[in-house]
Design a protein around this motif. Structure first.
Motif, PDB file in Angstrom:
ATOM      1  N   GLY A   1       0.840  -1.196   0.000  1.00  0.00           N
ATOM      2  CA  GLY A   1       0.000   0.000   0.000  1.00  0.00           C
ATOM      3  C   GLY A   1       0.870   1.239   0.000  1.00  0.00           C
ATOM      4  N   ALA A   2       0.326   2.324  -0.558  1.00  0.00           N
ATOM      5  CA  ALA A   2       1.064   3.590  -0.550  1.00  0.00           C
ATOM      6  C   ALA A   2       0.464   4.483   0.520  1.00  0.00           C
ATOM      7  N   SER A   3       1.303   5.087   1.314  1.00  0.00           N
ATOM      8  CA  SER A   3       0.844   5.996   2.368  1.00  0.00           C
ATOM      9  C   SER A   3       1.823   7.152   2.429  1.00  0.00           C
ATOM     10  N   TRP A   4       1.761   8.000   1.399  1.00  0.00           N
ATOM     11  CA  TRP A   4       2.740   9.064   1.278  1.00  0.00           C
ATOM     12  C   TRP A   4       2.578  10.067   2.412  1.00  0.00           C
ATOM     13  N   ARG A   5       3.675  10.686   2.789  1.00  0.00           N
ATOM     14  CA  ARG A   5       3.659  11.670   3.867  1.00  0.00           C
ATOM     15  C   ARG A   5       4.317  12.963   3.411  1.00  0.00           C
ATOM     16  N   ARG A   6       3.713  14.071   3.807  1.00  0.00           N
ATOM     17  CA  ARG A   6       4.337  15.384   3.585  1.00  0.00           C
ATOM     18  C   ARG A   6       4.825  15.902   4.934  1.00  0.00           C
ATOM     19  N   LEU A   7       6.102  16.189   4.995  1.00  0.00           N
ATOM     20  CA  LEU A   7       6.708  16.690   6.235  1.00  0.00           C
ATOM     21  C   LEU A   7       7.027  18.168   6.034  1.00  0.00           C
ATOM     22  N   VAL A   8       6.461  19.016   6.878  1.00  0.00           N
ATOM     23  CA  VAL A   8       6.755  20.449   6.793  1.00  0.00           C
ATOM     24  C   VAL A   8       7.641  20.824   7.976  1.00  0.00           C
ATOM     25  N   VAL A   9       8.830  21.313   7.652  1.00  0.00           N
ATOM     26  CA  VAL A   9       9.803  21.691   8.681  1.00  0.00           C
ATOM     27  C   VAL A   9       9.803  23.210   8.782  1.00  0.00           C
ATOM     28  N   ARG A  10       9.644  23.727   9.994  1.00  0.00           N
ATOM     29  CA  ARG A  10       9.606  25.178  10.193  1.00  0.00           C
ATOM     30  C   ARG A  10      10.907  25.676  10.798  1.00  0.00           C
ATOM     31  N   GLY A  11      11.245  26.928  10.498  1.00  0.00           N
ATOM     32  CA  GLY A  11      12.390  27.595  11.095  1.00  0.00           C
ATOM     33  C   GLY A  11      12.051  29.059  11.269  1.00  0.00           C
ATOM     34  N   THR A  12      13.084  29.897  11.334  1.00  0.00           N
ATOM     35  CA  THR A  12      12.857  31.328  11.497  1.00  0.00           C
ATOM     36  C   THR A  12      13.607  32.043  10.379  1.00  0.00           C
ATOM     37  N   ALA A  13      12.883  32.890   9.656  1.00  0.00           N
ATOM     38  CA  ALA A  13      13.511  33.608   8.545  1.00  0.00           C
ATOM     39  C   ALA A  13      14.571  34.581   9.065  1.00  0.00           C
ATOM     40  N   GLY A  14      15.591  34.806   8.250  1.00  0.00           N
ATOM     41  CA  GLY A  14      16.631  35.740   8.664  1.00  0.00           C
ATOM     42  C   GLY A  14      17.504  36.106   7.485  1.00  0.00           C
ATOM     43  N   HIS A  15      18.494  36.983   7.740  1.00  0.00           N
ATOM     44  CA  HIS A  15      19.388  37.417   6.669  1.00  0.00           C
ATOM     45  C   HIS A  15      20.460  36.358   6.441  1.00  0.00           C
ATOM     46  N   GLY A  16      20.676  36.022   5.189  1.00  0.00           N
ATOM     47  CA  GLY A  16      21.654  34.999   4.863  1.00  0.00           C
ATOM     48  C   GLY A  16      23.081  35.385   5.221  1.00  0.00           C
ATOM     49  N   ALA A  17      23.316  36.648   5.481  1.00  0.00           N
ATOM     50  CA  ALA A  17      24.652  37.093   5.859  1.00  0.00           C
ATOM     51  C   ALA A  17      24.919  36.906   7.350  1.00  0.00           C
ATOM     52  N   LEU A  18      23.863  36.492   8.091  1.00  0.00           N
ATOM     53  CA  LEU A  18      24.002  36.362   9.548  1.00  0.00           C
ATOM     54  C   LEU A  18      23.561  34.972   9.999  1.00  0.00           C
ATOM     55  N   PRO A  19      24.274  33.926   9.557  1.00  0.00           N
ATOM     56  CA  PRO A  19      23.788  32.568   9.810  1.00  0.00           C
ATOM     57  C   PRO A  19      24.081  32.031  11.216  1.00  0.00           C
ATOM     58  N   PHE A  20      24.998  32.685  11.963  1.00  0.00           N
ATOM     59  CA  PHE A  20      25.434  32.077  13.231  1.00  0.00           C
ATOM     60  C   PHE A  20      24.255  31.926  14.194  1.00  0.00           C
ATOM     61  N   GLY A  21      24.007  30.664  14.616  1.00  0.00           N
ATOM     62  CA  GLY A  21      22.923  30.405  15.561  1.00  0.00           C
ATOM     63  C   GLY A  21      21.534  30.509  14.965  1.00  0.00           C
ATOM     64  N   ALA A  22      21.450  30.600  13.647  1.00  0.00           N
ATOM     65  CA  ALA A  22      20.136  30.792  13.019  1.00  0.00           C
ATOM     66  C   ALA A  22      19.315  29.508  13.096  1.00  0.00           C
TER      67      ALA A  22
END
Ligand SMILES: [Zn+2]
Length: 447
Positions: free
Chosen positions: A198-219
């Motif tokens: 049987g097929a039982s497909w799953r969609r996984l939505v992973v959330r984070g916090t938007a931010g500036h790509g120039a400031l990745p530390f601890g993002a």
């Protein structure tokens, strides 16, 4: 034999047209355009007294049904069920244009040559030949060429069963796939799909916090979390389960007793799969004994300078018969561990696995007719890892098998890799064998 030559030539012509029709089903309602192949088949089947019915589920989504009515309404009805849609193909991996239907060295190349325009074409040709020959059986023969098998059948078999059930009401069904000979000491073994996962497909939505790509530390970068989620899902091993059909498959293979024992032992089956020295076979062994989780699509991120706050992962989950959606939820929770809190899961459930009984008159008739065409062969019941339209019938209690005949030209180790893969192709001798199989089966089983 000249008539068999003509028969094979008809199948090749029809198959090449079906491939060129390129009824590509990408899962969206507006794809498929199976009307093209329904029209091809309607034209091909005309002129021999067959009544052709076409059913339109949605614009362009057309399925064709025809029948040779039996003399006795109480005798069994056999449905030969083909589909006309194919999955998309990326021509970069192909040695021939996937939609050109090149014929080279008695081999037809193209998307659908194995899945399953080959069988659809052979069923149509057999049906036309029987009708032209004035075949008037006791039981009824139905041939259906349906749309939308490669999605979930909404615009194909499911539509017919819901809205035009009489058109394909049958006591037995044969559709894809199987019959690629596996050599054994006692002659070729021909796998017959009696069940599927049987097929039982799953969609996984992973959330984070938007931010500036120039400031990745601890993002809190959703893509980084998603990468860990993908790793865990891919590494997860569900517990092995040995089903009756798997045990019968392995026992029929006539392997060394130690290998048979290992392949039917849930503790050792995965190790044993590697002894077979074929990546294709190891995948089949794994798939027939495990519920599988494969993360196959990721969508996320907008700009290279923006830390993404949302990533979507689509996981293809295939359940063994007997495994439920709730079991899959538990497996995913197990796989994700503490990351489960970071993931929202949605589940379009396409239904459970299914198995048909193996003790039926149709099974015996298939063994007889296949045995006559492939001398010394035996049928081997098999669980199919992928989904087919057979499941819709099995869920309703109608025995449905996947079968066809193949020459040894395409090795059984390579065959499973061609489904939805590159360089799909079929040899003319295989087409001839399947066409003869349907004709002889109809004459034997429907008498
Ligand atoms: Zn198929």
């Amino acid at each position: 034999m000249p008539t068999e030559h003509a028969m094979a030539a008809s199948v090749v012509d029809l198959l090449r047209t079906l491939i060129r029709n390129a009824c590509v089903n990408d899962g969206t309602d507006s794809s498929g355009h199976e009307i093209r192949s329904a029209e091809t088949l309607a034209a091909y089947l005309a002129g021999v007294g067959l009544a052709i019915e076409c059913y339109t589920a949605a614009p362009g989504r057309v399925s064709l049904v025809t029948r040779i009515e039996g003399r006795d309404p109480h005798a069994p009805t056999l449905l030969l069920l083909g589909h006309t849609d194919v999955v998309p193909a990326d021509d970069r991996g192909w040695r021939h244009d996937p939609f050109a239907a090149d014929l080279e060295d008695d081999m037809v190349w193209g998307r659908g040559a194995i899945d399953m325009l080959n069988l659809t074409a052979t069923m149509a040709v057999a049906c036309r030949r029987l009708a032209a020959d004035g075949f008037r059986p006791t039981g009824t023969l139905i041939f259906a060429a349906v749309a939308d098998e490669e999605a979930i059948g909404t615009h194909g078999v499911a539509y017919l069963l819901d809205r035009h059930a009489d058109s394909i009401r049958a006591d037995y069904v044969i559709t894809e796939a199987g019959g690629v000979p596996i050599p054994s000491r006692q002659g070729p073994l021909l796998p017959l799909a009696v069940g599927e996962k049987g097929a039982s497909w799953r969609r996984l939505v992973v959330r984070g916090t938007a931010g500036h790509g120039a400031l990745p530390f601890g993002a809190d970068n959703a893509l980084v979390t998603a990468a860990a989620v993908v790793q865990r899902v891919a590494a997860y091993r569900s517990p092995a389960r040995i089903l009756d059909v798997w045990r019968r498959t392995v026992e029929a293979l006539d392997l060394h007793p130690a290998i048979t024992a290992a392949l039917t032992d849930p503790e050792r089956v995965l190790d044993a799969s590697t002894w077979l020295d074929s990546p294709g076979l190891a995948r089949v062994v794994h798939a027939c004994t495990h519920t599988t989780l494969s993360p196959n699509v990721v969508r996320g991120g907008m700009n290279v300078n923006v830390i993404p706050d949302r990533v979507v992962i689509d996981v293809d989950v295939r359940m063994l018969p007997g495994v439920t959606g709730a079991d899959v939820d538990a497996m995913l929770a197990d796989a994700l561990g503490e990351l489960a809190d970071r993931v929202e899961i949605s589940a379009p459930d396409f239904g459970q696995g299914s198995v048909s009984p193996m003790e039926t008159p149709l099974y015996d008739a298939l063994a007889r007719t296949a045995g006559a065409l492939v001398p010394g062969s035996r049928l081997v019941p098999q669980l199919s890892p992928g989904a087919t339209d057979a499941r819709h019938f099995r869920w309703r209690g109608v025995p449905a098998y996947g079968f066809g005949l193949h020459s040894p030209r395409i090795p059984y180790t390579e065959y499973p890799l061609m489904f939805h893969g590159d360089n799909e192709r079929i040899d003319v001798e295989s087409l001839r064998l399947s066409c003869l199989l349907w004709e002889r089966l109809a004459r034997d089983f429907l008498a």
